[in-house]
Design a protein around this motif. Structure first.
Motif, short mmCIF file in Angstrom:
data_model
loop_
_atom_site.label_atom_id
_atom_site.label_comp_id
_atom_site.label_asym_id
_atom_site.label_seq_id
_atom_site.Cartn_x
_atom_site.Cartn_y
_atom_site.Cartn_z
N LEU A 249 -10.56 22.87 0.18
CA LEU A 249 -11.84 23.29 -0.41
C LEU A 249 -12.73 22.09 -0.70
N LYS A 250 -12.13 20.93 -0.83
CA LYS A 250 -12.86 19.70 -1.12
C LYS A 250 -13.01 18.80 0.10
N SER A 251 -12.82 19.34 1.28
CA SER A 251 -12.88 18.51 2.49
C SER A 251 -14.27 17.94 2.74
N SER A 252 -15.30 18.60 2.18
CA SER A 252 -16.67 18.10 2.36
C SER A 252 -17.30 17.69 1.04
N GLU A 253 -16.48 17.46 0.02
CA GLU A 253 -17.00 17.10 -1.30
C GLU A 253 -17.62 15.70 -1.23
N GLU A 254 -18.93 15.63 -1.45
CA GLU A 254 -19.67 14.39 -1.22
C GLU A 254 -19.17 13.23 -2.07
N GLY A 255 -18.89 13.49 -3.34
CA GLY A 255 -18.43 12.41 -4.22
C GLY A 255 -17.11 11.81 -3.76
N LEU A 256 -16.18 12.68 -3.34
CA LEU A 256 -14.89 12.21 -2.85
C LEU A 256 -15.04 11.44 -1.54
N LEU A 257 -15.85 11.97 -0.64
CA LEU A 257 -16.06 11.30 0.64
C LEU A 257 -16.72 9.94 0.44
N SER A 258 -17.66 9.87 -0.50
CA SER A 258 -18.35 8.60 -0.76
C SER A 258 -17.40 7.57 -1.34
N PHE A 259 -16.49 8.00 -2.23
CA PHE A 259 -15.52 7.07 -2.79
C PHE A 259 -14.61 6.53 -1.70
N CYS A 260 -14.11 7.41 -0.85
CA CYS A 260 -13.20 6.98 0.22
C CYS A 260 -13.91 6.04 1.21
N GLU A 261 -15.17 6.34 1.49
CA GLU A 261 -15.93 5.47 2.39
C GLU A 261 -16.16 4.10 1.77
N LYS A 262 -16.49 4.08 0.47
CA LYS A 262 -16.75 2.81 -0.21
C LYS A 262 -15.53 1.90 -0.17
N TYR A 263 -14.34 2.48 -0.35
CA TYR A 263 -13.13 1.66 -0.44
C TYR A 263 -12.27 1.74 0.83
N LYS B 169 0.87 -1.19 0.00
CA LYS B 169 0.00 0.00 0.00
C LYS B 169 0.90 1.23 0.00
N ILE B 170 1.36 1.61 -1.18
CA ILE B 170 2.37 2.67 -1.29
C ILE B 170 1.99 3.74 -2.32
N ILE B 171 0.72 3.77 -2.70
CA ILE B 171 0.24 4.74 -3.68
C ILE B 171 -0.56 5.85 -2.98
N THR B 172 -0.20 7.08 -3.26
CA THR B 172 -1.02 8.22 -2.84
C THR B 172 -1.70 8.77 -4.08
N LEU B 173 -3.01 8.89 -4.01
CA LEU B 173 -3.81 9.37 -5.14
C LEU B 173 -4.25 10.80 -4.86
N GLY B 174 -3.78 11.73 -5.67
CA GLY B 174 -4.22 13.12 -5.57
C GLY B 174 -5.42 13.36 -6.47
N ILE B 175 -6.43 14.06 -5.97
CA ILE B 175 -7.66 14.25 -6.73
C ILE B 175 -8.13 15.71 -6.64
N GLY B 176 -8.59 16.21 -7.79
CA GLY B 176 -9.32 17.47 -7.85
C GLY B 176 -10.60 17.22 -8.62
N CYS B 177 -11.63 18.00 -8.36
CA CYS B 177 -12.88 17.82 -9.12
C CYS B 177 -13.75 19.06 -9.01
N LYS B 178 -14.68 19.17 -9.94
CA LYS B 178 -15.67 20.25 -9.88
C LYS B 178 -16.63 19.98 -8.72
N LYS B 179 -17.18 21.04 -8.19
CA LYS B 179 -18.14 20.91 -7.10
C LYS B 179 -19.35 20.09 -7.55
N GLY B 180 -19.74 19.13 -6.71
CA GLY B 180 -20.91 18.32 -7.02
C GLY B 180 -20.66 17.17 -7.97
#
Length: 350
Positions: free
Chosen positions: A264-278, A221-232
């Motif tokens: 700015l994305k600390s509460s981004e629902e799509g990102l939080l949902s992905f992290c929770e799923k996996y 487990k040695i991969i860090t994934l950086g993510i940006g996205c549009k709101k929503g």
């Protein structure tokens, strides 16, 4: 580490109090319950729930449960909640006189055997460890994987490793990473120009790799994934780009150790949902922190106008692992950007 301790007699509670203090002094989080009716020793909390109900509350939320009691109490209280050696916490039993420390559950993956030895050393007790590979001083693949933060892709094959070693069979090994120590007995490094053994271990990020007819893959487990996205952005768009990009580069999803983005994305629902799923940690940093990184990044004037920094995904990933390598630069689809950083990694068996 998060530990919960139980004691039920005055002698046991005194020992429990001393052990609690030692564990906390070694930077662990501990809660210690007792049922004694006399004045409580330091560090102990009155157990107000029935024991099985308290065990149910904590069982999958702690690293280890330690009973200073008879084995029967421990066995009966944990029995309804046992699920798998990959998810159950370590369970350790100490007799109330502190003569023996018994590794009862999750000795390997849960770290119970190591903790048993540590506790026995502290209280001057005899450690009782019954796992066959330990008794025979053989390589334990699940312990090795846990210590090196690796995902084991097939627990049945992990059991076969132990069985074959106990029967003195040779097991092959390949690694996509440098190996900087001698190999354990009966493990043989497989070179590309020799006939492979029928069964072997591959240390790799690629969960489709088959260097042996039967292959157990250990995925660091040695991969860090950086993510940006549009709101929503929907979680499904984030998920598609991540899975597609990782598959394209032969990187298992199980190699991800964390997801990183801007605050700015600390509460981004799509990102939080992905992290929770996996079940992935999600870490964010400020634009000032991300901008403080020096290096060659893929800039965007629009991103800078919105976030205050010229790039989110590459910078966020490298901010978490500045010594790592940016192996996949900014990749874009449907308003989602991702980048991948690989940590420096060396294999040591001893």
């Amino acid at each position: 580490m998060r530990y919960v301790l139980f004691s039920f007699t005055p002698n046991a509670s005194t020992l429990c109090s001393e052990l609690h203090k030692n564990l906390v002094n070694n930077s662990n989080d501990c809660t210690s319950y007792t049922t004694i009716k006399s004045q409580l020793p330091p560090n102990l909390t009155k157990l107000n729930l029935p024991l099985k109900e308290q065990i149910k509350v904590i069982f999958h939320n702690v690293d280890a449960i330690i009973f200073v009691s008879a084995c029967a109490i421990a066995v009966r209280s944990i029995a309804p909640f046992l699920e798998s050696k990959t998810t159950d916490p370590a369970v350790i039993v100490i007799d109330e006189l502190g003569q023996y420390v018994i590794s009862l559950l999750s000795g390997h993956i849960g770290g119970g055997n190591e903790l048993t030895k540590q506790i026995a050393d502290f209280i001057g007790a005899t450690p009782i460890i019954s796992t066959a590979t330990d008794l025979n001083h053989l390589f334990a693949v699940d312990v090795f994987a846990t210590k090196n933060n690796m995902y084991i892709d097939d627990m049945n094959l992990a059991k076969q490793v132990s069985s074959d070693l106990l029967n003195h069979k040779e097991i092959g090994l390949t690694s996509d990473f440098p190996v900087k120590s001698p190999l354990p007995d009966h493990l043989r490094m497989q070179s590309p120009d020799e006939t492979s053994l029928p069964f072997g271990i591959a240390i790799t990020l690629d969960d489709k790799k088959y260097p042996f007819e039967v292959t157990l893959r250990l995925i660091p487990k040695i991969i860090t994934l950086g993510i940006g996205c549009k709101k929503g952005t929907p979680m499904e768009d984030i998920e598609f780009l991540i899975l597609h990009t990782l598959a394209k580069h032969h990187i298992s999803l199980h190699a991800i150790k964390q997801i990183a983005s801007i605050d700015l994305k600390s509460s981004e629902e799509g990102l939080l949902s992905f992290c929770e799923k996996y079940h992935l940690p999600y870490i964010t940093n400020t634009s000032a922190e991300l901008a403080s990184l020096e290096g060659d990044f893929t800039p965007s004037t629009f991103v800078k106008s919105v976030t205050g920094v010229d790039n989110v995904c590459e910078r966020a990933a490298l901010y978490q692992d500045p010594e790592g390598s940016l192996i996949i630069r900014k990749t874009v689809r449907n308003g989602v950007t991702i980048a991948v950083v690989l940590a420096d990694y060396i294999i040591k068996f001893f």
